[in-house]
Design a protein around this motif. Structure first.
Motif, PDB file in Angstrom:
ATOM      1  N   ALA A  55       0.846  -1.203   0.000  1.00  0.00           N
ATOM      2  CA  ALA A  55       0.000   0.000   0.000  1.00  0.00           C
ATOM      3  C   ALA A  55       0.878   1.247   0.000  1.00  0.00           C
ATOM      4  CB  ALA A  55      -0.932  -0.001   1.212  1.00  0.00           C
ATOM      5  N   PHE A  56       1.896   1.257   0.874  1.00  0.00           N
ATOM      6  CA  PHE A  56       2.794   2.415   0.926  1.00  0.00           C
ATOM      7  C   PHE A  56       3.521   2.613  -0.402  1.00  0.00           C
ATOM      8  CE2 PHE A  56       2.306   2.025   5.548  1.00  0.00           C
ATOM      9  CZ  PHE A  56       2.194   3.367   5.896  1.00  0.00           C
ATOM     10  N   LEU A  59       1.147   3.903  -3.134  1.00  0.00           N
ATOM     11  CA  LEU A  59       0.795   5.312  -2.912  1.00  0.00           C
ATOM     12  C   LEU A  59       1.969   6.237  -3.231  1.00  0.00           C
ATOM     13  CD1 LEU A  59      -1.267   4.822   0.355  1.00  0.00           C
ATOM     14  CD2 LEU A  59      -2.142   5.947  -1.702  1.00  0.00           C
ATOM     15  N   GLU A  60       3.178   5.782  -2.961  1.00  0.00           N
ATOM     16  CA  GLU A  60       4.361   6.595  -3.248  1.00  0.00           C
ATOM     17  C   GLU A  60       4.674   6.631  -4.740  1.00  0.00           C
ATOM     18  OE1 GLU A  60       5.781   8.715  -1.751  1.00  0.00           O
ATOM     19  OE2 GLU A  60       5.781   8.319   0.394  1.00  0.00           O
ATOM     20  N   PRO A  64      -1.322   9.737  -9.026  1.00  0.00           N
ATOM     21  CA  PRO A  64      -2.666   9.645  -8.418  1.00  0.00           C
ATOM     22  C   PRO A  64      -3.835   9.578  -9.406  1.00  0.00           C
ATOM     23  CG  PRO A  64      -1.431  11.521  -7.498  1.00  0.00           C
ATOM     24  CD  PRO A  64      -0.551  10.891  -8.525  1.00  0.00           C
ATOM     25  N   THR A  65      -3.746  10.298 -10.533  1.00  0.00           N
ATOM     26  CA  THR A  65      -4.913  10.247 -11.440  1.00  0.00           C
ATOM     27  C   THR A  65      -5.048   8.871 -12.085  1.00  0.00           C
ATOM     28  OG1 THR A  65      -3.673  11.117 -13.325  1.00  0.00           O
ATOM     29  CG2 THR A  65      -4.855  12.721 -11.969  1.00  0.00           C
ATOM     30  N   LEU A  67      -3.731   5.986 -10.396  1.00  0.00           N
ATOM     31  CA  LEU A  67      -3.970   5.097  -9.253  1.00  0.00           C
ATOM     32  C   LEU A  67      -5.424   5.145  -8.787  1.00  0.00           C
ATOM     33  CD1 LEU A  67      -3.149   3.266  -6.950  1.00  0.00           C
ATOM     34  CD2 LEU A  67      -2.274   5.273  -5.722  1.00  0.00           C
ATOM     35  N   HIS A  68      -6.001   6.349  -8.764  1.00  0.00           N
ATOM     36  CA  HIS A  68      -7.365   6.483  -8.255  1.00  0.00           C
ATOM     37  C   HIS A  68      -8.383   6.719  -9.366  1.00  0.00           C
ATOM     38  CE1 HIS A  68      -5.531   6.730  -4.324  1.00  0.00           C
ATOM     39  NE2 HIS A  68      -4.939   7.866  -4.586  1.00  0.00           N
ATOM     40  N   GLY A  69      -7.944   6.611 -10.630  1.00  0.00           N
ATOM     41  CA  GLY A  69      -8.841   6.883 -11.746  1.00  0.00           C
ATOM     42  C   GLY A  69      -9.687   5.672 -12.107  1.00  0.00           C
ATOM     43  N   TYR A  70     -10.692   5.905 -12.939  1.00  0.00           N
ATOM     44  CA  TYR A  70     -11.442   4.772 -13.480  1.00  0.00           C
ATOM     45  C   TYR A  70     -10.479   3.856 -14.227  1.00  0.00           C
ATOM     46  CZ  TYR A  70     -15.851   7.407 -12.884  1.00  0.00           C
ATOM     47  OH  TYR A  70     -16.918   8.097 -12.389  1.00  0.00           O
ATOM     48  N   PRO A 286     -12.166  -1.610  -6.687  1.00  0.00           N
ATOM     49  CA  PRO A 286     -11.418  -0.482  -6.116  1.00  0.00           C
ATOM     50  C   PRO A 286      -9.955  -0.503  -6.582  1.00  0.00           C
ATOM     51  CG  PRO A 286     -12.786  -1.512  -4.434  1.00  0.00           C
ATOM     52  CD  PRO A 286     -12.881  -2.377  -5.657  1.00  0.00           C
ATOM     53  N   THR A 287      -9.492   0.638  -7.100  1.00  0.00           N
ATOM     54  CA  THR A 287      -8.235   0.651  -7.845  1.00  0.00           C
ATOM     55  C   THR A 287      -6.995   0.471  -6.972  1.00  0.00           C
ATOM     56  OG1 THR A 287      -8.527   3.053  -7.854  1.00  0.00           O
ATOM     57  CG2 THR A 287      -9.045   1.876  -9.876  1.00  0.00           C
ATOM     58  N   LEU A 288      -6.946   1.163  -5.831  1.00  0.00           N
ATOM     59  CA  LEU A 288      -5.776   0.998  -4.962  1.00  0.00           C
ATOM     60  C   LEU A 288      -5.632  -0.469  -4.569  1.00  0.00           C
ATOM     61  CD1 LEU A 288      -3.463   2.032  -3.132  1.00  0.00           C
ATOM     62  CD2 LEU A 288      -5.195   2.667  -1.436  1.00  0.00           C
ATOM     63  N   GLN A 289      -6.733  -1.110  -4.236  1.00  0.00           N
ATOM     64  CA  GLN A 289      -6.668  -2.519  -3.827  1.00  0.00           C
ATOM     65  C   GLN A 289      -6.286  -3.426  -4.999  1.00  0.00           C
ATOM     66  OE1 GLN A 289      -6.666  -3.364  -0.707  1.00  0.00           O
ATOM     67  NE2 GLN A 289      -7.307  -1.355   0.055  1.00  0.00           N
TER      68      GLN A 289
ATOM     69  N   ASN B  42     -13.116  11.117 -16.795  1.00  0.00           N
ATOM     70  CA  ASN B  42     -12.139  10.639 -15.803  1.00  0.00           C
ATOM     71  C   ASN B  42     -11.310  11.841 -15.358  1.00  0.00           C
ATOM     72  OD1 ASN B  42     -10.867   8.729 -14.250  1.00  0.00           O
ATOM     73  ND2 ASN B  42      -9.943   7.623 -15.958  1.00  0.00           N
ATOM     74  N   LYS B  52      -3.582  11.497   0.227  1.00  0.00           N
ATOM     75  CA  LYS B  52      -2.415  10.623   0.395  1.00  0.00           C
ATOM     76  C   LYS B  52      -1.972  10.614   1.864  1.00  0.00           C
ATOM     77  CE  LYS B  52       2.182  10.146  -1.689  1.00  0.00           C
ATOM     78  NZ  LYS B  52       2.987  10.664  -2.814  1.00  0.00           N
ATOM     79  N   PHE B  56      -1.804   7.355   4.432  1.00  0.00           N
ATOM     80  CA  PHE B  56      -0.651   6.943   5.236  1.00  0.00           C
ATOM     81  C   PHE B  56      -1.010   6.883   6.721  1.00  0.00           C
ATOM     82  CE2 PHE B  56       1.806   7.991   1.429  1.00  0.00           C
ATOM     83  CZ  PHE B  56       2.784   7.004   1.459  1.00  0.00           C
ATOM     84  N   PRO B 250     -12.349   8.444  -8.563  1.00  0.00           N
ATOM     85  CA  PRO B 250     -13.423   7.664  -9.205  1.00  0.00           C
ATOM     86  C   PRO B 250     -13.189   6.149  -9.181  1.00  0.00           C
ATOM     87  CG  PRO B 250     -12.056   8.737 -10.857  1.00  0.00           C
ATOM     88  CD  PRO B 250     -11.659   9.321  -9.524  1.00  0.00           C
ATOM     89  N   GLY B 251     -11.922   5.744  -9.290  1.00  0.00           N
ATOM     90  CA  GLY B 251     -11.651   4.308  -9.316  1.00  0.00           C
ATOM     91  C   GLY B 251     -11.805   3.635  -7.968  1.00  0.00           C
ATOM     92  N   GLU B 252     -11.815   4.435  -6.896  1.00  0.00           N
ATOM     93  CA  GLU B 252     -11.850   3.833  -5.549  1.00  0.00           C
ATOM     94  C   GLU B 252     -13.244   3.435  -5.108  1.00  0.00           C
ATOM     95  OE1 GLU B 252      -9.241   2.843  -4.459  1.00  0.00           O
ATOM     96  OE2 GLU B 252      -7.616   4.175  -5.041  1.00  0.00           O
TER      97      GLU B 252
END
Lengths: 397, 397
Positions: A55-56, A59-60, A64-65, A67-70, A286-289, B42, B52, B56, B250-252
């Motif tokens: 996860a760290f 995120l690093e 972000p667009t 990682l967290h985007g559609y 969910p994108t991060l996961q 998007n 972020k 953390f 959006p992806g989350e």
């Protein structure tokens, strides 16, 4: 004003909520540590350290667009590729990313595939006992869930009854091994016979019958038990997987579907599953996961913890005279109720501050489910309470 | 073998995919920076740094079995409490955590509330143009989506037609302001009249008509535009919210439903929504993201970026002779096609490497949607291409 078909489910839900509140009430009176709550399948072994590290890093490192985007409805291509390779290395399969669709847990995946497959009135067969929500999932899309009755000696599937219940209206068979609520792993010989029956009936009816394998407990097995990978036994197999238990991430809602090329109308079904992901409102997993599990495909939670719990609880209960098939997987014991109406037994158990789920919730009355994903202390401290409960019941029986 | 009702949707999906692949094809030939892709909503502005930082902190501070464990189907109580307080401070409402249900984005929330409300054959009214997926969401539960035709002068709701189309079978009205695809914000006077009509028709029919407000763009407004909070205007209002755009996540898949106490059968509906969350396979909104957004309720993405894009694209296009209502919110321009069949216009635009979505996808032919959540450079570089396109069309018209 709520939907008619929701009214009964809301009533049932109130019953579950009442049980939950009873647990809280007891905890309020006696202290949380003095309530022996075996009712919930919520893993108590933490996610591996590697999950946090992943996860760290993600995120690093990731923009972000992105990682967290559609993502596409099926998920990040590189995540699906990583999972396909991992499956191929494990099972000798030949999946590509096209065969993998990331889902909002196994529950999300099952809804997606049932939406993709079912026309109103079509049947889905399952073996009792089975996860309580299957009926609702099938009903969501106008399907009918038909149960094959339980073999309470072994809790392996009853294949003769199964064969008799297959019909031209059978669109899918839904199985769950390692099984919730019994912990039983369906043996390879059973799987082979099941596949043979399905092949034969497909020919007889000139239909396609999909085998949907719900596998959230695949990695939770003890003593080197092998769980056959079903796509190798029957061509029309679809696998639903979840990281909820293998990585202890149930709340994060991350899993995947495998729709192999060998499946009938594979390409169309893969597209339908992507569309279903979108229109059911999942949109994408969910994108991060997604990114985290791709970095943790080799990881798994500490199974030795559950194994110790299993051994201690199983040994303790059977010594007290309770009857139960020793589970080879998952984190449940399915214990025979000493009285025919297991709800009465559950009620009595509450007097000893023990919470269990009646087997009728899983299509198998006369049994109770104990989830042993609890602290070892809970099990040790519960056993003297079970002893009192046993005295009340087993001496009288 | 796929479900009959999925076949048309799979076909439509192929068309969308074809457009997506056309974009990739053009990027392959001309380079990604020379393709002006206005087709996707998007967000291109990154999530605030606070997101972020929150991720953390949450990962460091929270116990993993709680952080990644199942929550109640409605979500963590403390997260819902935080959101209720934030809404109350903003809008002078009096919500508690009981009124908040965490959802898998707004799309998940809409599916949950429609599943909770709709009986087969019941109607949901919406105002064209509207988000293309609404029809599928309503159909998922046997409902019928009825459109009120667009007022192409202002893109505010046509209230006379609306009143005429309300019937005893109308279970809900679904609105989206700031609007996708027009960027228009429904004015307070329109909302008041809409509420007044609904009150009157409820009495006339002796029914309950729920107003469902889909609000993923609530915070994306320009020049101090106010977006009325609808629960204050009409008692039977349910709000669906998403952090997809306000926090660029959006992806989350994280959002919430608000079901106020004032809503008819509020308690039953709240329970039904929790049950629907479970049986549709969402189970609960992703837990890490629940914790993150609770720490970021005061945050929002950098709206000035979108505002500059809006101004430059709107000014550029109108100077070239294109016609368009200036949007007050969201990140879309809805531009009048210079020819009646806007699909022809979209095809021609591709020759200039400009990708847009035909308005017929939103129930409003003759227009095209441009999503300006792209880099400023894309807009600047696209304008000379639009000029060529304008010459081809607007001089000939």
């Amino acid at each position: 004003m709520i939907a008619e078909n929701m009214k009964q489910m809301v009533a049932n839900s109130s019953a579950i909520r009442a049980m939950f509140e009873e647990g809280n009430r007891l905890a309020g009176i006696y202290g949380k540590e003095n309530v022996y709550d075996f009712s919930l399948g919520n893993p108590n072994v933490p996610a591996p350290e590697a999950v946090k590290a992943a996860a760290f890093s993600v995120l690093e490192e990731e923009e972000p667009t992105v990682l967290h985007g559609y993502t596409t409805n099926s998920g990040y291509p590189e995540v699906r590729e990583r999972i396909a390779c991992h499956l191929n290395a494990q099972f000798g399969t030949a999946f590509t990313k096209e065969n993998i669709i990331m889902t909002v847990g196994a529950a999300g995946g099952l809804n997606v595939i049932l939406k993709s497959l079912l026309n109103p009135g079509e049947e889905v067969l399952t073996f009792a006992p089975y996860f309580a929500e299957y009926r609702a999932y099938v009903n969501n899309y106008g399907g009918i869930l038909t149960e094959v009755s339980p073999d309470t000696e072994t809790f392996q599937p009853k294949l003769e009854e199964f064969e008799a219940k297959l019909s031209p209206r059978t669109k899918a068979v839904l199985i769950n091994t390692p099984n919730n609520p019994t912990g039983v792993v369906y043996s390879e010989s059973v799987i082979k016979r099941l596949a043979e029956i399905l092949e034969r009936k497909q020919k007889e009816f000139s239909t396609t019958i999909y085998l949907i394998s719900d596998e959230p407990y695949r990695e939770l097995v003890y003593g080197g038990t092998q769980v056959p990978y079903l796509t190798k036994y029957y061509a029309n197999t679809i696998v639903g997987y979840s990281y909820s238990k293998s990585l202890s991430l149930p709340g994060e809602r991350i899993g995947y579907l495998v729709i192999p090329d060998e499946v009938k109308d594979s390409r169309e079904l893969i597209m339908a599953a992507a569309v279903a992901t979108r229109i059911l409102g999942f949109v994408n997993a969910p994108t991060l996961q997604q990114k985290i599990v791709a970095r943790c495909v080799e990881e798994r939670t500490d199974i030795s913890y559950y194994e110790r719990n299993r051994n201690t609880l199983y040994d303790g209960l059977t010594k007290l005279g309770f009857s139960c098939v020793k589970p080879e997987g998952a984190f449940y014991l399915f214990v025979k109720s000493p009285v025919p109406d297991e709800k009465v037994f559950c009620e009595t158990a509450k007097q000893y501050r023990i919470l269990m789920v009646p087997g009728s919730a899983f299509g198998c009355g006369g049994y109770v489910r104990l989830a042993y994903c609890v602290s070892y202390e809970t099990i040790c401290n519960a056993l003297p309470q079970f002893e009192k409960l046993a005295k009340e019941y087993l001496t009288a029986v």
